[in-house]
Enzyme design. Structure first.
Site, PDB file in Angstrom:
ATOM      1  N   LEU A   1       9.096   3.252  -1.836  1.00  0.00           N
ATOM      2  CA  LEU A   1       8.221   4.042  -1.189  1.00  0.00           C
ATOM      3  C   LEU A   1       7.612   5.458  -0.814  1.00  0.00           C
ATOM      4  CD1 LEU A   1       7.958   1.492   2.294  1.00  0.00           C
ATOM      5  CD2 LEU A   1       6.529   1.259   0.348  1.00  0.00           C
ATOM      6  N   HIS A   2       6.892   5.801  -0.284  1.00  0.00           N
ATOM      7  CA  HIS A   2       6.808   7.586  -0.436  1.00  0.00           C
ATOM      8  C   HIS A   2       5.747   8.204   0.731  1.00  0.00           C
ATOM      9  CE1 HIS A   2       2.881   7.180  -2.363  1.00  0.00           C
ATOM     10  NE2 HIS A   2       3.038   6.808  -3.542  1.00  0.00           N
TER      11      HIS A   2
ATOM     12  N   HIS B   1       2.738   5.689   1.289  1.00  0.00           N
ATOM     13  CA  HIS B   1       2.996   4.729   1.855  1.00  0.00           C
ATOM     14  C   HIS B   1       3.572   5.773   3.562  1.00  0.00           C
ATOM     15  CE1 HIS B   1       4.084   3.945  -2.098  1.00  0.00           C
ATOM     16  NE2 HIS B   1       3.302   2.869  -1.413  1.00  0.00           N
TER      17      HIS B   1
ATOM     18  N   GLN C   1      -6.604   6.372  -0.179  1.00  0.00           N
ATOM     19  CA  GLN C   1      -7.892   6.663  -0.701  1.00  0.00           C
ATOM     20  C   GLN C   1      -7.435   6.825  -2.282  1.00  0.00           C
ATOM     21  OE1 GLN C   1     -10.778   6.867  -0.203  1.00  0.00           O
ATOM     22  NE2 GLN C   1     -11.412   7.616  -1.852  1.00  0.00           N
ATOM     23  N   LYS C   2      -6.001   6.921  -2.268  1.00  0.00           N
ATOM     24  CA  LYS C   2      -6.114   7.409  -3.789  1.00  0.00           C
ATOM     25  C   LYS C   2      -6.753   5.878  -5.106  1.00  0.00           C
ATOM     26  CE  LYS C   2      -2.070   8.310  -7.275  1.00  0.00           C
ATOM     27  NZ  LYS C   2      -2.212   6.515  -7.410  1.00  0.00           N
TER      28      LYS C   2
END
Length: 283
Positions: free
Chosen positions: A33-34, A37, A148-149
């Site tokens: 996760l980044h 997230h 949205q990425k």
């Protein structure tokens, strides 16, 4: 915050929330996760009484030769980031828990899933829709949160939810970027120092398109040519596709007359990166 690794553990935890009539927000992830997230988790925590995050590197959305075995994993780091962002429960099942012996049922969308990423990765979305359906069935959330990425993934899942009458609201959240514009992605860890420097060309290309359109260029072939020229100034880049499409149908547009979705897929060295932006045409 606790971590469930089996379906039985997950259901036991969810049962207490359901009996208390608590709303559940769900953030499906493949882990590592980044901040992107975490932004989804924070939004889910704001909107709901409880938040479940799934961490599962789903093998059915990887084709032969893709990075399933090397995809980055760090459950301990993920647990910390989930706790920090406000999650209540992590569901981190094994492959055998999600796909037991004899599993042979898939969920497939048609049309929108066969374009763009679907052309480059023809089995990808079948894996996505299958695992997301299973996760929706298990968690039974009120709302599910996506970035949205992954614009095409969002469109595919919206079609799936609509077509199958799945009783869930999909919430789409903005792309989170590095300070230099690169979209946050777990795959960014694959980039060498030089490739990371060159990868910023994707967000530069999106900005260039916005500038061209605001200056009156409405012919998409001219815009795409300009973006190709800009991206190819970087020695490590190889373009998979550049598309300007209708945001709802993902069909190509020749002349821009309304809002559009611009999507990029570009290899930077050996790493395939995607990015996109919604561009609103001024009256």
């Amino acid at each position: 915050m606790s971590t469930a690794t089996t379906i039985a553990e997950l259901k036991a935890k969810l049962a207490s929330w359901q009996s208390a009539h608590q709303t559940v927000g769900f953030v499906p992830t493949m882990g590592f996760l980044h901040e992107g997230h975490q932004s989804l988790i924070r939004k889910a925590a704001t909107d709901n009484d409880r938040v479940v995050v799934s961490i599962f590197v789903n093998p059915t959305q990887f084709a032969a030769g893709e990075d399933l075995t090397t995809y980055p994993r760090d459950l301990a780091q993920d647990q910390f980031k989930c706790l920090e962002a406000g999650a209540d429960l992590i569901f981190a099942p094994s492959v055998s828990e999600m796909y037991p012996s004899g599993f042979n049922t898939y969920v497939t969308t048609f049309g929108i899933s066969e374009l763009l990423e679907g052309k480059s990765r023809p089995t990808h979305f079948r894996g996505v829709t299958t695992v997301v359906t299973k996760l929706f069935n298990l968690v039974q959330p009120n709302k599910a949160y996506f970035g949205q990425k992954d614009a095409q993934q969002v469109a595919v899942l919206q079609q799936m939810v609509r077509d199958l009458n799945q009783n869930i609201d999909l919430v789409v959240c903005p792309i989170i970027r590095e300070t230099d514009g690169l979209a946050k992605s777990s795959r960014n860890t694959y980039l060498s120092t030089e490739a990371r420097q060159q990868a910023v060309v994707l967000s530069q290309a999106l900005a260039l398109a916005e500038t061209l359109i605001s200056n009156g260029e409405l012919k998409t072939s001219n815009i795409i040519t300009a973006l190709k020229t800009h991206i190819q100034t970087q020695s490590l880049t190889k373009i998979d596709y550049i598309k300007i499409v209708d945001p709802a149908t993902l069909q190509d547009i020749n002349i821009i007359t309304t809002d559009i979705l611009l999507l990029l897929a570009v290899y930077v060295d050996q790493t395939r990166l995607i990015d996109n932006t919604l561009i609103h045409l001024e009256a």
